[in-house]
Scaffold this motif. Structure first.
Motif, PDB file in Angstrom:
ATOM      1  N   LEU A  81       0.779  -1.059  -0.081  1.00 37.59           N
ATOM      2  CA  LEU A  81      -0.029  -0.059   0.070  1.00 37.59           C
ATOM      3  C   LEU A  81       0.900   1.240  -0.027  1.00 37.59           C
ATOM      4  CD1 LEU A  81      -2.900   0.942   0.134  1.00 37.59           C
ATOM      5  CD2 LEU A  81      -2.581   0.890   2.663  1.00 37.59           C
ATOM      6  N   LYS A  82       2.118   1.178   0.954  1.00 42.30           N
ATOM      7  CA  LYS A  82       2.697   2.198   0.785  1.00 42.30           C
ATOM      8  C   LYS A  82       3.418   2.784  -0.464  1.00 42.30           C
ATOM      9  CE  LYS A  82       3.800   1.970   5.713  1.00 42.30           C
ATOM     10  NZ  LYS A  82       4.917   1.840   6.821  1.00 42.30           N
ATOM     11  N   GLN A  83       3.853   1.411  -1.180  1.00 48.73           N
ATOM     12  CA  GLN A  83       4.731   1.645  -2.323  1.00 48.73           C
ATOM     13  C   GLN A  83       3.909   2.171  -3.356  1.00 48.73           C
ATOM     14  OE1 GLN A  83       6.370  -2.220  -3.284  1.00 48.73           O
ATOM     15  NE2 GLN A  83       7.611  -1.981  -1.245  1.00 48.73           N
ATOM     16  N   ALA A  84       2.316   1.713  -3.402  1.00 49.25           N
ATOM     17  CA  ALA A  84       1.511   2.168  -4.550  1.00 49.25           C
ATOM     18  C   ALA A  84       1.211   3.748  -4.165  1.00 49.25           C
ATOM     19  CB  ALA A  84       0.340   1.382  -4.166  1.00 49.25           C
ATOM     20  N   TYR A  85       1.158   4.243  -3.125  1.00 50.00           N
ATOM     21  CA  TYR A  85       1.023   5.634  -2.901  1.00 50.00           C
ATOM     22  C   TYR A  85       2.135   6.641  -2.902  1.00 50.00           C
ATOM     23  CZ  TYR A  85      -3.779   5.163  -2.537  1.00 50.00           C
ATOM     24  OH  TYR A  85      -5.310   4.933  -2.681  1.00 50.00           O
ATOM     25  N   LYS A  86       3.483   5.739  -3.525  1.00 54.02           N
ATOM     26  CA  LYS A  86       4.667   6.710  -3.763  1.00 54.02           C
ATOM     27  C   LYS A  86       5.125   7.004  -2.210  1.00 54.02           C
ATOM     28  CE  LYS A  86       3.242   7.834  -8.404  1.00 54.02           C
ATOM     29  NZ  LYS A  86       2.901   9.065  -9.146  1.00 54.02           N
ATOM     30  N   MET A  87       5.185   6.122  -1.193  1.00 50.25           N
ATOM     31  CA  MET A  87       5.913   6.610  -0.035  1.00 50.25           C
ATOM     32  C   MET A  87       7.281   6.304  -0.021  1.00 50.25           C
ATOM     33  SD  MET A  87       2.660   6.051   2.824  1.00 50.25           S
ATOM     34  CE  MET A  87       3.286   6.865   3.979  1.00 50.25           C
ATOM     35  N   ARG A  88       8.234   6.973   0.302  1.00 51.86           N
ATOM     36  CA  ARG A  88       9.632   6.697   0.598  1.00 51.86           C
ATOM     37  C   ARG A  88       9.862   5.932   1.744  1.00 51.86           C
ATOM     38  NH1 ARG A  88       9.462  11.866  -1.411  1.00 51.86           N
ATOM     39  NH2 ARG A  88      10.275  12.619   0.558  1.00 51.86           N
ATOM     40  N   SER A  89      11.121   5.443   1.748  1.00 50.47           N
ATOM     41  CA  SER A  89      11.600   4.676   3.161  1.00 50.47           C
ATOM     42  C   SER A  89      11.420   5.383   4.149  1.00 50.47           C
ATOM     43  CB  SER A  89      12.837   3.920   3.019  1.00 50.47           C
ATOM     44  OG  SER A  89      13.199   3.368   4.140  1.00 50.47           O
ATOM     45  N   GLY A  90      10.683   5.092   5.598  1.00 51.53           N
ATOM     46  CA  GLY A  90      10.749   6.088   6.414  1.00 51.53           C
ATOM     47  C   GLY A  90       9.544   6.955   6.744  1.00 51.53           C
ATOM     48  N   GLN A  91       8.648   7.265   5.607  1.00 44.92           N
ATOM     49  CA  GLN A  91       7.710   8.026   5.523  1.00 44.92           C
ATOM     50  C   GLN A  91       6.442   7.186   6.199  1.00 44.92           C
ATOM     51  OE1 GLN A  91       7.306   9.107   1.516  1.00 44.92           O
ATOM     52  NE2 GLN A  91       7.711  11.485   2.117  1.00 44.92           N
ATOM     53  N   LYS A  92       5.839   7.862   6.965  1.00 49.59           N
ATOM     54  CA  LYS A  92       4.422   7.027   7.572  1.00 49.59           C
ATOM     55  C   LYS A  92       3.287   8.129   7.571  1.00 49.59           C
ATOM     56  CE  LYS A  92       7.579   4.754  11.132  1.00 49.59           C
ATOM     57  NZ  LYS A  92       7.929   4.761  12.503  1.00 49.59           N
ATOM     58  N   GLY A  93       2.306   7.516   7.536  1.00 49.19           N
ATOM     59  CA  GLY A  93       1.250   8.353   7.777  1.00 49.19           C
ATOM     60  C   GLY A  93      -0.241   7.308   7.558  1.00 49.19           C
ATOM     61  N   VAL A  94      -1.303   7.882   7.424  1.00 48.74           N
ATOM     62  CA  VAL A  94      -2.833   7.204   7.117  1.00 48.74           C
ATOM     63  C   VAL A  94      -3.431   7.594   5.880  1.00 48.74           C
ATOM     64  CG1 VAL A  94      -3.104   6.797   9.546  1.00 48.74           C
ATOM     65  CG2 VAL A  94      -3.945   8.809   8.521  1.00 48.74           C
ATOM     66  N   LEU A  95      -4.038   6.767   5.436  1.00 47.94           N
ATOM     67  CA  LEU A  95      -4.583   6.945   4.085  1.00 47.94           C
ATOM     68  C   LEU A  95      -5.936   7.587   4.141  1.00 47.94           C
ATOM     69  CD1 LEU A  95      -4.624   6.721   0.810  1.00 47.94           C
ATOM     70  CD2 LEU A  95      -5.575   4.678   1.118  1.00 47.94           C
ATOM     71  N   ILE A  96      -6.308   8.545   3.405  1.00 50.22           N
ATOM     72  CA  ILE A  96      -7.482   9.332   3.667  1.00 50.22           C
ATOM     73  C   ILE A  96      -8.553   8.717   2.432  1.00 50.22           C
ATOM     74  CG2 ILE A  96      -8.998  11.642   3.336  1.00 50.22           C
ATOM     75  CD1 ILE A  96      -6.545  12.912   4.096  1.00 50.22           C
ATOM     76  N   ARG A  97      -9.557   7.875   3.026  1.00 56.27           N
ATOM     77  CA  ARG A  97     -10.349   7.388   1.956  1.00 56.27           C
ATOM     78  C   ARG A  97     -11.624   8.312   1.557  1.00 56.27           C
ATOM     79  NH1 ARG A  97     -12.573   2.279   4.700  1.00 56.27           N
ATOM     80  NH2 ARG A  97     -13.266   3.847   6.602  1.00 56.27           N
ATOM     81  N   ARG A  98     -12.077   8.903   2.518  1.00 57.68           N
ATOM     82  CA  ARG A  98     -13.366   9.863   2.032  1.00 57.68           C
ATOM     83  C   ARG A  98     -13.250  11.116   2.821  1.00 57.68           C
ATOM     84  NH1 ARG A  98     -18.871   6.863   3.006  1.00 57.68           N
ATOM     85  NH2 ARG A  98     -19.580   8.783   1.819  1.00 57.68           N
ATOM     86  N   VAL A  99     -13.538  12.229   2.033  1.00 56.42           N
ATOM     87  CA  VAL A  99     -13.656  13.503   3.110  1.00 56.42           C
ATOM     88  C   VAL A  99     -15.394  13.994   2.839  1.00 56.42           C
ATOM     89  CG1 VAL A  99     -12.743  15.889   3.002  1.00 56.42           C
ATOM     90  CG2 VAL A  99     -11.588  14.180   1.979  1.00 56.42           C
ATOM     91  N   ASN A 100     -15.818  14.435   3.951  1.00 59.68           N
ATOM     92  CA  ASN A 100     -17.006  14.871   4.337  1.00 59.68           C
ATOM     93  C   ASN A 100     -17.209  16.113   3.404  1.00 59.68           C
ATOM     94  OD1 ASN A 100     -19.546  15.817   5.203  1.00 59.68           O
ATOM     95  ND2 ASN A 100     -19.242  14.747   7.019  1.00 59.68           N
ATOM     96  N   PRO A 101     -18.160  16.148   2.425  1.00 61.36           N
ATOM     97  CA  PRO A 101     -18.278  17.316   1.599  1.00 61.36           C
ATOM     98  C   PRO A 101     -18.766  18.458   2.482  1.00 61.36           C
ATOM     99  CG  PRO A 101     -19.203  15.539   0.599  1.00 61.36           C
ATOM    100  CD  PRO A 101     -18.912  14.983   2.003  1.00 61.36           C
TER     101      PRO A 101
END
Length: 351
Positions: A81-101
């Motif tokens: 999942l990290k690689q698919a979103y182009k995250m480099r080694s050492g980068q961390k975070g959470v994936l935003i799935r939806r944003v309330n309009p």
């Protein structure tokens, strides 16, 4: 049902002139009596919650509540999942799935953004941030420490590029509200058709203490995962059908969402009531969830509404909030009644 729920503070917080809460917590005992069940439960309000309430009230003259970012997110512990979103080694975070309009953040955040930090605090791939020594806590804790209208500085990874965003925190709308905010329930009657708005107290009254398991799956799905597409959107349901000539054959329909009226999608209960009261078509058609269709004659429904009000001793065909906003007469007065009132009015205003 809670028959006795008068909170009496047992341990009051020590409030100094600087509005600082010295006591560790405020305990509130609540007593409930329902059938053969008797309970005596004590609740403890943490000091940070009390402090947040007092600060909010002093600043705004009212309680505006706790803010929210208005996003649904998922953990990013998978390397793929990290690689698919182009995250480099050492980068961390959470994936935003939806944003309330309806959230203020919708103007800047997007689905598929990776949220990496909040106000300088790095967010781990499991959605936690440092707390006390050796402890971690969900990053939503950082949001709850702020107030509605304040901004937060976010580090976001978008298409492999890091960016800093100043995002306002707000109170996004919810499809199914958790409470009524001390207001009476809204309703609208069309003959024996009773339309209302879904909220958590309504589900509890319809399905009891186990409503989270017994309520219709589609309503629960909207509760847990639904987001309003625009401000003011509500889940309007046909709650029940009272016996009447116009509604004969629909008595078994209950708690199904109303999707459209005469082909027009429904935004909220006020929108539905406005469409019905201004309708001049021969038929009133309500398209509901599960492909259920309710059709009644307009004139028969208007007459039936007055009969239902009389037979069930209902004071009005719509709740006070709808009456105040719409300023319409429903059901409309019969033509004969209006004609009888004209001479009397003329005589009263004559010389």
């Amino acid at each position: 049902m809670l028959h006795c729920a008068q909170p009496r503070p047992q341990t009051l917080p020590d409030l100094r002139r600087e509005n600082q809460c010295v006591s560790p917590a405020c305990a509130l005992p609540l007593q409930g009596l329902s059938g053969s069940d008797v309970e005596n439960v004590g609740y403890v309000i943490p000091t940070p919650v009390v402090n947040h309430f007092l600060t909010d009230y002093l600043a705004n003259g009212k309680f505006t509540g706790f803010p929210a970012l208005g996003v649904q997110w998922q953990r990013m512990e998978s390397d793929a999942l990290k690689q698919a979103y182009k995250m480099r080694s050492g980068q961390k975070g959470v994936l935003i799935r939806r944003v309330n309009p309806t959230s203020a953040a919708a103007q800047q955040l997007r689905a598929d953004d990776v949220l990496m930090s909040f106000d300088g605090q790095e967010i781990a791939s499991d959605g936690t941030v440092p707390f006390r020594t050796g402890e971690r806590i969900a990053f939503s804790h950082l949001i709850s420490n702020k107030f509605v209208g304040e901004t937060a500085r976010l580090k976001v990874l978008r298409n492999g590029e890091e960016m800093m965003l100043d995002v306002e925190l707000s109170r996004p709308g919810t499809l199914i509200p958790p409470h009524l905010s001390n207001r009476d329930p809204s309703y609208f009657l069309v003959s024996g058709l009773v339309f209302t708005v879904v909220n958590e107290p309504y589900l509890a009254s319809e399905y009891g203490n186990e409503w989270m398991a017994d309520a219709p799956v589609r309503l629960l799905d909207k509760l847990y995962y639904g987001q309003p597409a625009e401000p003011g959107e509500q889940v309007v349901v046909l709650g029940q059908v009272l016996a009447g000539e116009a509604t004969l054959g629909y008595e078994d329909v209950s708690n199904v969402q109303v999707k459209s009226f005469n082909g027009t999608p429904i935004l909220n209960l006020k929108h539905l009531a406005s469409l019905v009261t201004s309708c001049k078509d021969d038929f009133l058609r309500f398209d509901c969830d599960y492909h259920e269709t309710i059709i009644v004659h307009r004139h028969q429904a208007e007459q039936g509404t007055a009969e239902v009000l009389r037979s069930h001793s209902i004071p009005a065909a719509m709740s006070a909030d709808l009456q105040q906003v719409l300023q319409v007469t429903w059901p409309p007065q019969p033509a004969a009644t209006v004609q009888q009132q004209v001479p009397a009015t003329t005589a009263a205003t004559g010389p």
